[in-house]
Design a protein around this motif. Structure first.
Motif, mmCIF file in Angstrom:
data_model
loop_
_atom_site.group_PDB
_atom_site.id
_atom_site.type_symbol
_atom_site.label_atom_id
_atom_site.label_comp_id
_atom_site.label_asym_id
_atom_site.label_seq_id
_atom_site.Cartn_x
_atom_site.Cartn_y
_atom_site.Cartn_z
ATOM 1 N N ASN A 28 0.904 -1.278 0.218
ATOM 2 C CA ASN A 28 0.153 -0.003 -0.084
ATOM 3 C C ASN A 28 0.979 1.332 -0.107
ATOM 4 N N LEU A 29 2.030 1.165 -0.664
ATOM 5 C CA LEU A 29 2.830 2.448 -0.710
ATOM 6 C C LEU A 29 2.250 3.309 -1.898
ATOM 7 N N LYS A 30 1.756 4.392 -1.814
ATOM 8 C CA LYS A 30 1.426 5.388 -2.948
ATOM 9 C C LYS A 30 2.395 6.087 -3.492
ATOM 10 N N LEU A 31 3.282 6.755 -2.346
ATOM 11 C CA LEU A 31 4.140 7.715 -2.759
ATOM 12 C C LEU A 31 5.761 7.287 -2.477
ATOM 13 N N LEU A 32 5.961 6.559 -1.504
ATOM 14 C CA LEU A 32 7.252 6.126 -1.157
ATOM 15 C C LEU A 32 7.627 4.895 -1.584
ATOM 16 N N LYS A 33 8.997 4.714 -1.830
ATOM 17 C CA LYS A 33 9.555 3.330 -2.459
ATOM 18 C C LYS A 33 10.095 2.704 -1.195
ATOM 19 N N PRO A 34 10.054 1.322 -1.274
ATOM 20 C CA PRO A 34 10.421 0.572 -0.241
ATOM 21 C C PRO A 34 11.973 0.848 0.198
ATOM 22 N N ASP A 35 12.714 1.116 -0.647
ATOM 23 C CA ASP A 35 14.274 1.403 -0.363
ATOM 24 C C ASP A 35 14.183 2.514 0.621
ATOM 25 N N GLY A 36 14.891 2.471 1.646
ATOM 26 C CA GLY A 36 15.108 3.621 2.709
ATOM 27 C C GLY A 36 13.852 4.077 3.405
ATOM 28 N N LEU A 37 12.837 2.892 3.365
ATOM 29 C CA LEU A 37 11.458 3.239 3.895
ATOM 30 C C LEU A 37 11.747 3.450 5.532
ATOM 31 N N ILE A 38 12.133 2.827 6.071
ATOM 32 C CA ILE A 38 12.277 2.770 7.576
ATOM 33 C C ILE A 38 12.954 4.081 7.922
ATOM 34 N N GLU A 39 14.071 4.579 7.467
ATOM 35 C CA GLU A 39 14.781 5.678 7.548
ATOM 36 C C GLU A 39 13.874 6.884 7.362
ATOM 37 N N THR A 40 13.058 6.798 6.065
ATOM 38 C CA THR A 40 12.225 7.919 5.993
ATOM 39 C C THR A 40 10.932 7.983 7.001
ATOM 40 N N MET A 41 10.662 6.979 7.530
ATOM 41 C CA MET A 41 9.458 6.936 8.549
ATOM 42 C C MET A 41 10.249 7.386 9.885
ATOM 43 N N ARG A 42 11.339 6.897 10.129
ATOM 44 C CA ARG A 42 12.188 7.663 11.349
ATOM 45 C C ARG A 42 12.196 9.372 11.093
ATOM 46 N N SER A 43 12.419 9.607 10.192
ATOM 47 C CA SER A 43 12.628 10.976 9.868
ATOM 48 C C SER A 43 11.385 11.782 10.173
ATOM 49 N N PHE A 44 10.186 11.203 9.947
ATOM 50 C CA PHE A 44 8.856 11.610 9.934
ATOM 51 C C PHE A 44 8.565 11.812 11.318
ATOM 52 N N THR A 45 8.855 10.692 12.210
ATOM 53 C CA THR A 45 8.296 10.441 13.632
ATOM 54 C C THR A 45 9.306 11.650 14.367
ATOM 55 N N GLY A 46 10.471 11.771 13.917
ATOM 56 C CA GLY A 46 11.499 12.541 14.555
ATOM 57 C C GLY A 46 10.912 14.040 14.336
ATOM 58 N N ALA A 47 10.603 14.376 13.297
ATOM 59 C CA ALA A 47 10.151 15.710 12.861
ATOM 60 C C ALA A 47 8.676 16.135 13.217
ATOM 61 N N LEU A 48 8.021 15.225 13.541
ATOM 62 C CA LEU A 48 6.558 15.539 14.412
ATOM 63 C C LEU A 48 6.858 15.222 16.013
ATOM 64 N N GLY A 49 7.869 14.644 16.198
ATOM 65 C CA GLY A 49 7.631 14.090 17.730
ATOM 66 C C GLY A 49 6.577 13.327 18.081
ATOM 67 N N VAL A 50 6.404 12.297 17.225
ATOM 68 C CA VAL A 50 5.432 11.354 17.320
ATOM 69 C C VAL A 50 5.750 9.864 17.293
ATOM 70 N N GLN A 51 4.787 8.735 17.367
ATOM 71 C CA GLN A 51 5.082 7.399 17.430
ATOM 72 C C GLN A 51 4.607 6.851 15.838
ATOM 73 N N CYS A 52 5.177 5.850 15.513
ATOM 74 C CA CYS A 52 4.246 5.341 14.263
ATOM 75 C C CYS A 52 2.872 5.304 14.467
ATOM 76 N N THR A 53 2.005 4.783 15.322
ATOM 77 C CA THR A 53 0.855 4.844 15.647
ATOM 78 C C THR A 53 -0.047 6.002 15.625
ATOM 79 N N TYR A 54 0.856 7.375 15.244
ATOM 80 C CA TYR A 54 0.047 8.456 14.951
ATOM 81 C C TYR A 54 -0.596 8.511 13.794
ATOM 82 N N CYS A 55 0.092 7.801 12.571
ATOM 83 C CA CYS A 55 -0.426 7.963 11.232
ATOM 84 C C CYS A 55 -0.775 6.305 11.045
ATOM 85 N N HIS A 56 -0.290 5.501 11.495
ATOM 86 C CA HIS A 56 -0.488 3.915 11.050
ATOM 87 C C HIS A 56 -1.281 3.379 12.301
#
Length: 113
Positions: A28-56
């Motif tokens: 169900n990836l609509k915009l992101l690529k699988p390569d580097g996905l974990i690092e991208t998600m970590r940058s999102f959580t850090g940028a917003l100060g949230v955990q994964c379940t904020y969006c997932h």
């Protein structure tokens, strides 16, 4: 004593080796690529100060049930659109540019004291 040493040696060789479990490929990836996905998600959580379940949805990261996931997709598109307007091809705007570790970015400076 020799029998015990041989038995332990044989058992150690026959013991199943623990293998690292691989994560299932993301779906169900609509915009992101699988390569580097974990690092991208970590940058999102850090940028917003949230955990994964904020969006997932916990346990079902592919689910679109959480409406914040679609908002995140809109924000990714917005940042891409802004960055595409720079002629140098560099990434000038990221989530942290506005959010600075907060769920809601400030839209104006704090009131003067």
């Amino acid at each position: 004593m020799l029998f015990v040493a041989v038995a332990v040696s044989v058992f150690a060789q026959d013991a199943p080796k623990k293998e690292k479990k691989a994560f299932a490929p993301p779906t169900n990836l609509k915009l992101l690529k699988p390569d580097g996905l974990i690092e991208t998600m970590r940058s999102f959580t850090g940028a917003l100060g949230v955990q994964c379940t904020y969006c997932h949805v916990m346990g079902n990261f592919a689910s679109d049930e959480n409406p914040k996931k679609e908002i995140a997709r809109m924000m990714i598109t917005m940042a891409r659109d802004i960055n595409a307007k720079f002629p140098d091809g560099q990434q000038h705007v990221r989530c942290y540019t506005c959010h600075r570790g907060a769920e809601m970015p400030l839209t104006e400076p704090p009131a003067a004291k």
